[in-house]
Scaffold this motif. Structure first.
Motif, PDB file in Angstrom:
ATOM      1  N   SER A   1      20.470  -3.354  33.590  1.00 55.72           N
ATOM      2  CA  SER A   1      19.283  -4.220  33.551  1.00 55.72           C
ATOM      3  C   SER A   1      18.128  -3.487  34.239  1.00 55.72           C
ATOM      4  N   MET A   2      16.962  -4.089  34.199  1.00 54.29           N
ATOM      5  CA  MET A   2      15.797  -3.491  34.849  1.00 54.29           C
ATOM      6  C   MET A   2      15.160  -4.544  35.741  1.00 54.29           C
ATOM      7  N   PRO A   3      15.206  -4.463  37.079  1.00 56.51           N
ATOM      8  CA  PRO A   3      15.821  -3.381  37.839  1.00 56.51           C
ATOM      9  C   PRO A   3      17.350  -3.406  37.709  1.00 56.51           C
ATOM     10  N   TYR A   4      17.989  -2.293  38.056  1.00 52.04           N
ATOM     11  CA  TYR A   4      19.436  -2.118  37.915  1.00 52.04           C
ATOM     12  C   TYR A   4      20.131  -2.181  39.268  1.00 52.04           C
ATOM     13  N   PHE A   5      21.380  -2.602  39.245  1.00 57.34           N
ATOM     14  CA  PHE A   5      22.134  -2.756  40.492  1.00 57.34           C
ATOM     15  C   PHE A   5      23.563  -2.266  40.317  1.00 57.34           C
ATOM     16  N   ILE A   6      24.120  -1.705  41.381  1.00 54.61           N
ATOM     17  CA  ILE A   6      25.561  -1.445  41.430  1.00 54.61           C
ATOM     18  C   ILE A   6      26.124  -2.399  42.475  1.00 54.61           C
ATOM     19  N   LEU A   7      26.910  -3.362  42.038  1.00 54.97           N
ATOM     20  CA  LEU A   7      27.411  -4.367  42.982  1.00 54.97           C
ATOM     21  C   LEU A   7      28.797  -4.025  43.517  1.00 54.97           C
ATOM     22  N   MET A   8      29.438  -3.021  42.941  1.00 53.58           N
ATOM     23  CA  MET A   8      30.722  -2.585  43.490  1.00 53.58           C
ATOM     24  C   MET A   8      30.459  -1.691  44.690  1.00 53.58           C
ATOM     25  N   LYS A   9      31.422  -1.671  45.608  1.00 50.86           N
ATOM     26  CA  LYS A   9      31.387  -0.745  46.746  1.00 50.86           C
ATOM     27  C   LYS A   9      32.455   0.318  46.479  1.00 50.86           C
ATOM     28  N   PRO A  10      32.414   1.437  47.229  1.00 52.18           N
ATOM     29  CA  PRO A  10      33.469   2.448  47.036  1.00 52.18           C
ATOM     30  C   PRO A  10      34.872   1.833  47.117  1.00 52.18           C
ATOM     31  N   ASP A  11      35.076   0.872  48.042  1.00 50.58           N
ATOM     32  CA  ASP A  11      36.408   0.261  48.163  1.00 50.58           C
ATOM     33  C   ASP A  11      36.783  -0.572  46.931  1.00 50.58           C
ATOM     34  N   THR A  12      35.775  -1.150  46.263  1.00 47.48           N
ATOM     35  CA  THR A  12      36.061  -1.906  45.032  1.00 47.48           C
ATOM     36  C   THR A  12      36.707  -0.964  44.011  1.00 47.48           C
ATOM     37  N   LEU A  13      36.100   0.216  43.869  1.00 43.79           N
ATOM     38  CA  LEU A  13      36.615   1.193  42.895  1.00 43.79           C
ATOM     39  C   LEU A  13      37.989   1.726  43.301  1.00 43.79           C
ATOM     40  N   GLU A  14      38.160   1.940  44.604  1.00 42.17           N
ATOM     41  CA  GLU A  14      39.475   2.405  45.084  1.00 42.17           C
ATOM     42  C   GLU A  14      40.547   1.387  44.702  1.00 42.17           C
TER      43      GLU A  14
ATOM     44  N   ILE B   1      45.129  -0.432  41.464  1.00 39.12           N
ATOM     45  CA  ILE B   1      45.771  -1.453  40.615  1.00 39.12           C
ATOM     46  C   ILE B   1      46.221  -0.810  39.303  1.00 39.12           C
ATOM     47  N   TRP B   2      45.354   0.001  38.739  1.00 42.68           N
ATOM     48  CA  TRP B   2      45.716   0.643  37.467  1.00 42.68           C
ATOM     49  C   TRP B   2      46.942   1.543  37.638  1.00 42.68           C
ATOM     50  N   ARG B   3      46.947   2.341  38.699  1.00 44.37           N
ATOM     51  CA  ARG B   3      48.062   3.268  38.929  1.00 44.37           C
ATOM     52  C   ARG B   3      49.362   2.476  39.174  1.00 44.37           C
ATOM     53  N   TYR B   4      49.265   1.453  40.012  1.00 49.23           N
ATOM     54  CA  TYR B   4      50.434   0.621  40.359  1.00 49.23           C
ATOM     55  C   TYR B   4      51.001  -0.040  39.096  1.00 49.23           C
TER      56      TYR B   4
ATOM     57  N   THR C   1      54.748   0.768  37.933  1.00 47.27           N
ATOM     58  CA  THR C   1      55.772  -0.267  38.205  1.00 47.27           C
ATOM     59  C   THR C   1      55.952  -1.259  37.057  1.00 47.27           C
ATOM     60  N   LYS C   2      54.983  -1.262  36.135  1.00 44.52           N
ATOM     61  CA  LYS C   2      54.959  -2.249  35.026  1.00 44.52           C
ATOM     62  C   LYS C   2      54.762  -3.684  35.545  1.00 44.52           C
ATOM     63  N   VAL C   3      54.377  -3.846  36.790  1.00 42.76           N
ATOM     64  CA  VAL C   3      54.042  -5.193  37.295  1.00 42.76           C
ATOM     65  C   VAL C   3      52.699  -5.589  36.652  1.00 42.76           C
ATOM     66  N   PRO C   4      52.646  -6.733  35.942  1.00 45.58           N
ATOM     67  CA  PRO C   4      51.440  -7.076  35.168  1.00 45.58           C
ATOM     68  C   PRO C   4      50.313  -7.667  36.033  1.00 45.58           C
TER      69      PRO C   4
END
Ligand code: PMV
Length: 361
Positions: free
Chosen positions: A279-292, A297-300, A304-307
């Protein structure tokens, strides 16, 4: 139903005073509402899980007053006067006055508290507006005892929507749809309704662990966020996508298709954030920990196949969604790998709930 259906008929006797208390839960959207038209009409339909643990409890004590030209109310938040909430309540009262014309006839003492930690970054507007709307509807029911429960809930949802859009999905449980959709019977832009299709039992006891990554004020208020969808280059496609995702969700929920659920819910969360990044203005609402957390979660899940999957609101916190029978696995994953990404190690263990309840004092 139209807005006019929520205008009251003639009231019977006015009680002199009384007290009502309601507990309303928060909710987490699976298909997100982002973008609106005046007044609080969603640009696209959405659907959410009603939560259970995260909730607001509100008591309203009312006493008939002299004159009925002005609003009169006092507000306690977590037991203390909270002056900065008052303008929001006043705007809300002004908006809903046509539907509840008794509002100027009483003085109200509003006493409200949240089950979740103070300034946890969890939006309390949905549960707060839902609880207050239910208290006011309860007073109206005393003036009009013939009102049936469907009308009561719909009108409460309609009022809550005028306070804060997604609050209209915090009255009923366990899945609530809001916004007109031609394939969803009873759907309306004016209020939320219980999801009308078959839902596999796995989703009725779904768990939501809310990881509090950033507990401060939101960087962008949802009011500003919705406005950013006006003239947004991808707005029309996004609104169409939400409509399609509601169609896609139907067989997923009916059959308990966890892979389909994970894909749709994560895509919705990332699309919401993509809208803010473009959007304009643009924002990043995630923090580095959000991405971590998302990467873990994706790796786990792969290993493990835990859904387990994630969803996000318009902020940095992560909602981790999973079936109840994986609760112990996810708790170990949480302790070993995720809690370190939460501010002060804080997270909330929530689950799908059944909707708001009246509390008898
Ligand atoms: O109800 P609002 O205006 O605070 O908007 C909430 C929007 C999201 O939480 C980001 C998505 C949703 O559908 O709940």
């Amino acid at each position: 139903m139209t807005e006019n259906d929520f205008l009251p008929g003639a009231y019977q006797e006015f009680p002199l005073s009384g007290k009502v208390t309601w507990r309303a839960p928060s909710n987490i959207a699976l298909v997100k509402y982002w973008g609106k038209k005046p007044i609080q009409i969603p640009a696209n339909p959405s659907v959410s899980f009603t939560l259970d643990t995260c909730a607001t409890t509100t008591s309203v004590t009312f006493a008939k007053k002299e004159g009925n030209t002005d609003f009169s109310f006092d507000l306690l938040f977590e037991g203390k006067p909270k002056e900065d909430f008052k303008p929001k309540i006043l705007t809300f009262f002004e908006r809903i006055l046509p539907y509840l014309p008794f509002l100027k006839a009483y003085h109200f003492d509003i006493d409200t508290s949240n089950s979740f930690p103070h300034s946890s970054g969890i939006a309390s507007s949905a549960s707060g507006m839902a609880a207050l709307s239910l208290c006011l509807m309860d007073i109206e029911k005393q003036l009009d005892p013939t009102m049936d429960s469907v009308t009561f809930n719909r009108k409460a949802s309609h009022l809550a929507r005028l306070g804060s859009g997604s609050a209209c999905r915090s009255i009923d449980g366990s899945l609530v749809e809001w916004g007109m959709h031609r394939n969803v019977p009873q759907s309306s832009d004016l209020y939320g309704t219980e999801y009308p299709f078959t839902v596999d039992s796995v989703f009725k006891s779904y768990q939501d662990t809310i990881l509090l990554v950033h507990k401060g004020e939101k960087q962008v208020s949802s009011t500003v966020g919705h406005q950013l969808m006006k003239g947004h280059p991808y707005a029309e496609n996004r609104f169409q996508q939400a409509i399609q995702n509601l169609d896609r969700l139907k067989p997923i929920l009916a059959s308990g298709d966890l892979d389909g659920f994970i894909q749709l819910v994560e895509s919705e969360a990332l699309t919401l954030h993509a809208m803010m990044m473009t959007s304009m203005p643009y924002f990043i609402l995630m923090k580095p920990d959000t991405l971590e957390i998302i990467n873990k979660i994706w790796r786990y899940r792969q290993e493990t196949k835990v859904p387990v999957c994630f969803t996000l609101d318009a902020g940095a916190n992560v909602h981790m969604l999973y079936p109840k029978n994986f609760k112990d696995n996810v708790q170990r994953f949480m302790d070993d790998a995720l809690v370190m990404h939460c501010e002060n190690g804080q997270y909330i263990q929530d689950r799908v709930g059944k909707g708001a309840v009246k509390i008898n004092d």
